[in-house]
Design an enzyme around this catalytic site. Sequence first.
Site, PDB file in Angstrom:
ATOM      1  N   ASP A  88       1.351  13.609  17.613  1.00  0.00           N
ATOM      2  CA  ASP A  88       1.488  13.682  16.155  1.00  0.00           C
ATOM      3  C   ASP A  88       0.133  13.421  15.504  1.00  0.00           C
ATOM      4  O   ASP A  88      -0.022  12.487  14.722  1.00  0.00           O
ATOM      5  CB  ASP A  88       2.532  12.679  15.669  1.00  0.00           C
ATOM      6  CG  ASP A  88       2.977  12.961  14.230  1.00  0.00           C
ATOM      7  OD1 ASP A  88       2.458  13.916  13.623  1.00  0.00           O
ATOM      8  OD2 ASP A  88       3.827  12.211  13.715  1.00  0.00           O
ATOM      9  N   ARG A 135       7.516   0.212   4.933  1.00  0.00           N
ATOM     10  CA  ARG A 135       6.563  -0.448   4.046  1.00  0.00           C
ATOM     11  C   ARG A 135       5.256  -0.676   4.805  1.00  0.00           C
ATOM     12  O   ARG A 135       5.263  -1.011   5.993  1.00  0.00           O
ATOM     13  CB  ARG A 135       7.083  -1.804   3.556  1.00  0.00           C
ATOM     14  CG  ARG A 135       8.475  -1.792   2.941  1.00  0.00           C
ATOM     15  CD  ARG A 135       8.480  -1.182   1.549  1.00  0.00           C
ATOM     16  NE  ARG A 135       9.778  -1.360   0.903  1.00  0.00           N
ATOM     17  CZ  ARG A 135      10.792  -0.504   1.009  1.00  0.00           C
ATOM     18  NH1 ARG A 135      10.641   0.592   1.747  1.00  0.00           N
ATOM     19  NH2 ARG A 135      11.942  -0.723   0.395  1.00  0.00           N
ATOM     20  N   VAL A 136       4.131  -0.513   4.098  1.00  0.00           N
ATOM     21  CA  VAL A 136       2.823  -0.859   4.649  1.00  0.00           C
ATOM     22  C   VAL A 136       2.129  -1.783   3.657  1.00  0.00           C
ATOM     23  O   VAL A 136       1.975  -1.439   2.482  1.00  0.00           O
ATOM     24  CB  VAL A 136       1.950   0.389   4.904  1.00  0.00           C
ATOM     25  CG1 VAL A 136       0.587  -0.025   5.464  1.00  0.00           C
ATOM     26  CG2 VAL A 136       2.636   1.347   5.873  1.00  0.00           C
ATOM     27  N   GLU A 149       5.097   2.851   0.435  1.00  0.00           N
ATOM     28  CA  GLU A 149       6.522   2.527   0.468  1.00  0.00           C
ATOM     29  C   GLU A 149       7.322   3.809   0.610  1.00  0.00           C
ATOM     30  O   GLU A 149       7.103   4.782  -0.106  1.00  0.00           O
ATOM     31  CB  GLU A 149       6.931   1.794  -0.808  1.00  0.00           C
ATOM     32  CG  GLU A 149       8.396   1.403  -0.850  1.00  0.00           C
ATOM     33  CD  GLU A 149       8.753   0.624  -2.104  1.00  0.00           C
ATOM     34  OE1 GLU A 149       9.872   0.080  -2.163  1.00  0.00           O
ATOM     35  OE2 GLU A 149       7.906   0.573  -3.032  1.00  0.00           O
ATOM     36  N   LEU A 188       0.807  -1.212   0.000  1.00  0.00           N
ATOM     37  CA  LEU A 188       0.000   0.000   0.000  1.00  0.00           C
ATOM     38  C   LEU A 188       0.844   1.267   0.000  1.00  0.00           C
ATOM     39  O   LEU A 188       0.522   2.236  -0.681  1.00  0.00           O
ATOM     40  CB  LEU A 188      -0.935   0.013   1.218  1.00  0.00           C
ATOM     41  CG  LEU A 188      -1.961  -1.114   1.313  1.00  0.00           C
ATOM     42  CD1 LEU A 188      -2.785  -0.964   2.589  1.00  0.00           C
ATOM     43  CD2 LEU A 188      -2.871  -1.123   0.096  1.00  0.00           C
ATOM     44  N   THR A 245      11.489   5.263   2.096  1.00  0.00           N
ATOM     45  CA  THR A 245      12.901   4.926   1.951  1.00  0.00           C
ATOM     46  C   THR A 245      13.209   3.575   2.575  1.00  0.00           C
ATOM     47  O   THR A 245      13.954   2.768   2.015  1.00  0.00           O
ATOM     48  CB  THR A 245      13.768   6.011   2.600  1.00  0.00           C
ATOM     49  OG1 THR A 245      13.447   7.280   2.017  1.00  0.00           O
ATOM     50  CG2 THR A 245      15.247   5.717   2.391  1.00  0.00           C
ATOM     51  N   PHE A 246      12.615   3.328   3.742  1.00  0.00           N
ATOM     52  CA  PHE A 246      12.816   2.033   4.397  1.00  0.00           C
ATOM     53  C   PHE A 246      11.505   1.439   4.910  1.00  0.00           C
ATOM     54  O   PHE A 246      11.428   0.246   5.168  1.00  0.00           O
ATOM     55  CB  PHE A 246      13.793   2.167   5.565  1.00  0.00           C
ATOM     56  CG  PHE A 246      13.324   3.104   6.645  1.00  0.00           C
ATOM     57  CD1 PHE A 246      12.519   2.654   7.679  1.00  0.00           C
ATOM     58  CD2 PHE A 246      13.685   4.445   6.621  1.00  0.00           C
ATOM     59  CE1 PHE A 246      12.083   3.511   8.666  1.00  0.00           C
ATOM     60  CE2 PHE A 246      13.248   5.315   7.615  1.00  0.00           C
ATOM     61  CZ  PHE A 246      12.446   4.854   8.641  1.00  0.00           C
TER      62      PHE A 246
END
EC number: 2.7.10.1
Length: 584
Positions: A442, A330-331, A325, A323, A327-328
Amino acid sequence: MESVNKCGKSASTRNCTVKMSRKMWVLSLLALAALQLHSGSEVAAHLNVFLNPVEVMRLLGVSAEVYYVREGHINNYALNFIVPVPANVKDISFTWQSLAGRGLPYSINVVSSDQEVLPRPAINVSHSGEIPTTIQTWSIALKCSGLKAAEVDVTVSLEVVLNRSLNNVTHLVFRRKKICLMNDSAEDLSEDVDDPQLLETVMLPPTGLITLVVGVSVAMGSVCLLLMIAYCVKGAANKRQHHQHGGQPMRTSSFQRLNTHPPCQSSMGSAAYMTPSIIAPIHGSSLPRKVPVSVEQQHPEELHRRISELTVERCRVRLSSLLQEGTFGRVYRGTYNDTQDVLVKTVAQHASQMQVLLLLQEGMLLYGASHPGILSVLGVSIEDHTTPFVLYPALNNTRNLKQFLLDPACARTVTTIQIVMMASQLSMALDHLHSHGVVHKDIATRNCVIDDQLRVKLSDSSLSRDLFPSDYNCLGDSENRPVKWMSLEALQHKQFSEASDSWAFGVLMWELCTSAKQPYAEVDPFEMEHYLKDGYRLAQPFNCPDELFTIMAYCWALLPAERPTFAQLQSCLSEFYSQITRYV
């Protein structure tokens, strides 16, 4: 955590409701000021009754003249509003003028709903006499006894005889709600105007004042009301400009401030500016606040315990689609045990140990939160030589709220009613967190999810810095922070609290109304502190009703103590939801 019942109406919640409503009222007047409406009652153009700029600033935080009757046109909308009077304001005033070329006979009656708390409100003019042909301001002393804390309804009835032979008599009723505190004796000195910025604003020359011309009747039908608000909001938004250091206005500006200099145009054609930071606080609220906790306060032992309780076997997790992405980060969308739909947050193989640790720490922020508006972590998978998986329940095609709003096909189908519903759901979730002493730090659409039924949930901030890098800025301290969502005290001193969450929630509501546009897009991150101190705030979105904008703007009060709690925000949002669905 246990679910928290937020249906009770505490005194402080009622304080917020009336305080928020007063700002809704004044901003809706600002939006309608350009229209010459004649749908209200008339008194043969013989009379003006209004609040002068000093009184409006004291009570409502806006430099303006608010008319109850202007040249005979009665503003029923204003008369129906109950204006709260803060504890530090010891008197209220009205201004009137006869336009009939002669004095108009009048009689005044002032009633307090609680004589023990607010005895004998005294006026400084005769109870009966004649309204002069010159402008005159008169006042009513509201001195509390100090015997107990309470909210007292004050009703001011004014009867004006326009033509006795024709039995032409006008009855006006003004309503106030006075906040009285324990030991608030009558001898206390008034603190009505003690802010230098407020003093400067109140003492503007007459040419710089905004004159409000309103004749709106609250009995208008639903279709006319909605069309009128839409027209006025659009017109006001098109005129909204930002003047910086005397330069040319920027038509694309997304923020605004109080105009402290005479405008170049007449008040009817100039932009209406607003500074929530000088709103006078309601001093009757005494909600207890728990000691906040945050990610940084999690001890390693506690983090280890939480992970141990939530550990699941990696073989039970199946990833189906990517879903998001970064730099490092991920979802993924996936399943757990082949039956339960889940969202899976993880990191790439090249992620550093610090990035892995931050994923786990921030992913545990909402650990154990049991509330329908909170996306709490479902499970964690940590196995040797593999990156960790953090699992969240994801029914009904759950996806990131900011991505949803950025999708034109999705965003243009969202109505104002649905926006209010989303904000209400999130306010309940945050009220639940705060009742357990948890500060989110946040709050933004990037840290929320939404499903196909437009049900929204608050999520943690894990991976957000990587997945939404433009939302975070480093101000030279090697720390990426959501600068455009942060309150002044959070920017200056890294002070986070329930009040700083309230500020960020106001920005989130602005995102909902703008399809997740970037707040303060024109402002350099290093200049944010300066802009906030100078009173600049986000401008009203084109499609945002005045009442909803007032709620979000109230979250941006300069002093933390003046911002609403989430219980109060929920009360105000529920009230507005009832208003806009009444005619649907």
